[in-house]
Scaffold this motif. Structure first.
Motif, PDB file in Angstrom:
ATOM      1  N   SER A   1      44.585  24.313   2.177  1.00  0.00           N
ATOM      2  CA  SER A   1      43.283  24.607   2.795  1.00  0.00           C
ATOM      3  C   SER A   1      42.710  25.906   2.248  1.00  0.00           C
ATOM      4  O   SER A   1      41.511  25.990   1.964  1.00  0.00           O
ATOM      5  CB  SER A   1      43.427  24.697   4.318  1.00  0.00           C
ATOM      6  N   MET A   2      43.549  26.922   2.101  1.00  0.00           N
ATOM      7  CA  MET A   2      43.075  28.192   1.547  1.00  0.00           C
ATOM      8  C   MET A   2      42.625  27.993   0.102  1.00  0.00           C
ATOM      9  O   MET A   2      41.621  28.569  -0.315  1.00  0.00           O
ATOM     10  CB  MET A   2      44.169  29.254   1.646  1.00  0.00           C
ATOM     11  N   HIS A   3      43.352  27.178  -0.638  1.00  0.00           N
ATOM     12  CA  HIS A   3      42.976  26.894  -2.028  1.00  0.00           C
ATOM     13  C   HIS A   3      41.551  26.343  -2.095  1.00  0.00           C
ATOM     14  O   HIS A   3      40.763  26.746  -2.957  1.00  0.00           O
ATOM     15  CB  HIS A   3      43.976  25.925  -2.659  1.00  0.00           C
ATOM     16  N   GLU A   4      41.219  25.429  -1.182  1.00  0.00           N
ATOM     17  CA  GLU A   4      39.864  24.863  -1.160  1.00  0.00           C
ATOM     18  C   GLU A   4      38.814  25.947  -0.928  1.00  0.00           C
ATOM     19  O   GLU A   4      37.758  25.944  -1.566  1.00  0.00           O
ATOM     20  CB  GLU A   4      39.751  23.791  -0.080  1.00  0.00           C
ATOM     21  N   LEU A   5      39.093  26.870  -0.011  1.00  0.00           N
ATOM     22  CA  LEU A   5      38.143  27.959   0.253  1.00  0.00           C
ATOM     23  C   LEU A   5      37.989  28.856  -0.968  1.00  0.00           C
ATOM     24  O   LEU A   5      36.873  29.244  -1.335  1.00  0.00           O
ATOM     25  CB  LEU A   5      38.615  28.789   1.451  1.00  0.00           C
ATOM     26  N   VAL A   6      39.108  29.173  -1.599  1.00  0.00           N
ATOM     27  CA  VAL A   6      39.087  30.045  -2.770  1.00  0.00           C
ATOM     28  C   VAL A   6      38.334  29.378  -3.925  1.00  0.00           C
ATOM     29  O   VAL A   6      37.494  30.016  -4.582  1.00  0.00           O
ATOM     30  CB  VAL A   6      40.528  30.436  -3.179  1.00  0.00           C
ATOM     31  N   VAL A   7      38.599  28.108  -4.164  1.00  0.00           N
ATOM     32  CA  VAL A   7      37.917  27.396  -5.245  1.00  0.00           C
ATOM     33  C   VAL A   7      36.405  27.376  -4.999  1.00  0.00           C
ATOM     34  O   VAL A   7      35.611  27.582  -5.930  1.00  0.00           O
ATOM     35  CB  VAL A   7      38.482  25.961  -5.406  1.00  0.00           C
ATOM     36  N   HIS A   8      35.992  27.164  -3.762  1.00  0.00           N
ATOM     37  CA  HIS A   8      34.567  27.170  -3.436  1.00  0.00           C
ATOM     38  C   HIS A   8      33.946  28.534  -3.782  1.00  0.00           C
ATOM     39  O   HIS A   8      32.871  28.597  -4.393  1.00  0.00           O
ATOM     40  CB  HIS A   8      34.372  26.853  -1.952  1.00  0.00           C
ATOM     41  N   LEU A   9      34.627  29.603  -3.402  1.00  0.00           N
ATOM     42  CA  LEU A   9      34.104  30.945  -3.695  1.00  0.00           C
ATOM     43  C   LEU A   9      34.150  31.248  -5.185  1.00  0.00           C
ATOM     44  O   LEU A   9      33.278  31.961  -5.700  1.00  0.00           O
ATOM     45  CB  LEU A   9      34.862  32.002  -2.892  1.00  0.00           C
ATOM     46  N   GLU A  10      35.126  30.701  -5.898  1.00  0.00           N
ATOM     47  CA  GLU A  10      35.163  30.843  -7.362  1.00  0.00           C
ATOM     48  C   GLU A  10      33.947  30.155  -7.987  1.00  0.00           C
ATOM     49  O   GLU A  10      33.273  30.729  -8.849  1.00  0.00           O
ATOM     50  CB  GLU A  10      36.431  30.216  -7.938  1.00  0.00           C
ATOM     51  N   ARG A  11      33.682  28.933  -7.556  1.00  0.00           N
ATOM     52  CA  ARG A  11      32.562  28.153  -8.111  1.00  0.00           C
ATOM     53  C   ARG A  11      31.221  28.845  -7.883  1.00  0.00           C
ATOM     54  O   ARG A  11      30.284  28.648  -8.649  1.00  0.00           O
ATOM     55  CB  ARG A  11      32.521  26.767  -7.482  1.00  0.00           C
ATOM     56  N   HIS A  12      31.137  29.621  -6.808  1.00  0.00           N
ATOM     57  CA  HIS A  12      29.885  30.308  -6.501  1.00  0.00           C
ATOM     58  C   HIS A  12      29.855  31.750  -6.998  1.00  0.00           C
ATOM     59  O   HIS A  12      28.961  32.512  -6.647  1.00  0.00           O
ATOM     60  CB  HIS A  12      29.605  30.219  -4.992  1.00  0.00           C
ATOM     61  N   GLY A  13      30.839  32.111  -7.801  1.00  0.00           N
ATOM     62  CA  GLY A  13      30.807  33.397  -8.488  1.00  0.00           C
ATOM     63  C   GLY A  13      31.289  34.601  -7.688  1.00  0.00           C
ATOM     64  O   GLY A  13      31.047  35.735  -8.089  1.00  0.00           O
ATOM     65  N   TYR A  14      31.993  34.382  -6.592  1.00  0.00           N
ATOM     66  CA  TYR A  14      32.471  35.494  -5.778  1.00  0.00           C
ATOM     67  C   TYR A  14      33.885  35.939  -6.148  1.00  0.00           C
ATOM     68  O   TYR A  14      34.249  37.094  -5.933  1.00  0.00           O
ATOM     69  CB  TYR A  14      32.453  35.125  -4.286  1.00  0.00           C
ATOM     70  N   LEU A  15      34.686  35.015  -6.659  1.00  0.00           N
ATOM     71  CA  LEU A  15      36.084  35.305  -6.969  1.00  0.00           C
ATOM     72  C   LEU A  15      36.434  34.832  -8.367  1.00  0.00           C
ATOM     73  O   LEU A  15      35.849  33.882  -8.885  1.00  0.00           O
ATOM     74  CB  LEU A  15      37.027  34.579  -5.994  1.00  0.00           C
ATOM     75  N   GLY A  16      37.444  35.483  -8.935  1.00  0.00           N
ATOM     76  CA  GLY A  16      38.088  35.034 -10.158  1.00  0.00           C
ATOM     77  C   GLY A  16      39.583  35.176  -9.958  1.00  0.00           C
ATOM     78  O   GLY A  16      40.032  35.826  -9.021  1.00  0.00           O
ATOM     79  N   ARG A  17      40.335  34.557 -10.841  1.00  0.00           N
ATOM     80  CA  ARG A  17      41.798  34.683 -10.784  1.00  0.00           C
ATOM     81  C   ARG A  17      42.281  35.099 -12.158  1.00  0.00           C
ATOM     82  O   ARG A  17      41.742  34.671 -13.171  1.00  0.00           O
ATOM     83  CB  ARG A  17      42.454  33.358 -10.415  1.00  0.00           C
TER      84      ARG A  17
END
Length: 156
Positions: free
Chosen positions: A66-82
């Motif tokens: 579930s956390m992965h889904e939230l993180v991926v969403h924020l990555e797609r919208h330019g808020y996070l990177g890994r």
């Protein structure tokens, strides 16, 4: 059988949390339309910079998936990177982008506004007592955060 509703039992704490999350989202949402209420779970703590998805899942009390889904969403919208972790090749710590740092700052300002509103509504003495009571009930320790400091904290 009576149609009169009885007291909430444990639900009252959830109502307060729901109201707080709704207020934070209302304060942040216009500037960050991709943000959903569930994403606020990532920003409840001092910072997510350098955390892994698994660490955030533990803090938020949710599954890694579930956390992965939230993180991926924020990555797609330019808020996070890994990125890679030199100490652990399997880990991919999260990094806030400039937009992510702005989002984190805005969320913390909105949290400060909620806490200020609660303090203004019930008064400083009762607000402090509420904090102490919640610490006692949860076993969490630490001083009440300085509300003004939450909203102005400089993040990594």
């Amino acid at each position: 059988m009576s149609s009169v509703r009885t007291g909430r039992r444990l639900g009252l704490l959830r109502v307060a949390l729901d109201q707080a999350l709704d207020a934070v989202l209302a304060g942040v949402g216009p500037a960050h339309p991709a943000l959903r209420r569930a994403h606020l779970l990532l920003f409840r703590f001092d910072g997510i910079e350098g955390s892994t998805t698994a660490e955030l899942a533990v803090h938020a009390g949710m599954t890694k998936q579930s956390m992965h889904e939230l993180v991926v969403h924020l990555e797609r919208h330019g808020y996070l990177g890994r990125g890679p972790d030199a100490a652990d090749t399997r880990a991919r710590p999260l990094h806030l982008t400039p937009a992510g740092r702005a989002l984190e700052r805005d969320v913390h300002r909105a949290i400060a506004a909620v806490l200020e509103g609660w303090r203004d509504r019930v008064g400083q003495v009762r607000f402090d007592a509420l904090w102490e009571t919640l610490q006692e009930l949860t076993g969490e320790r630490g001083p009440l955060p300085d509300v003004a400091e939450i909203g102005t904290r400089r993040h990594r």
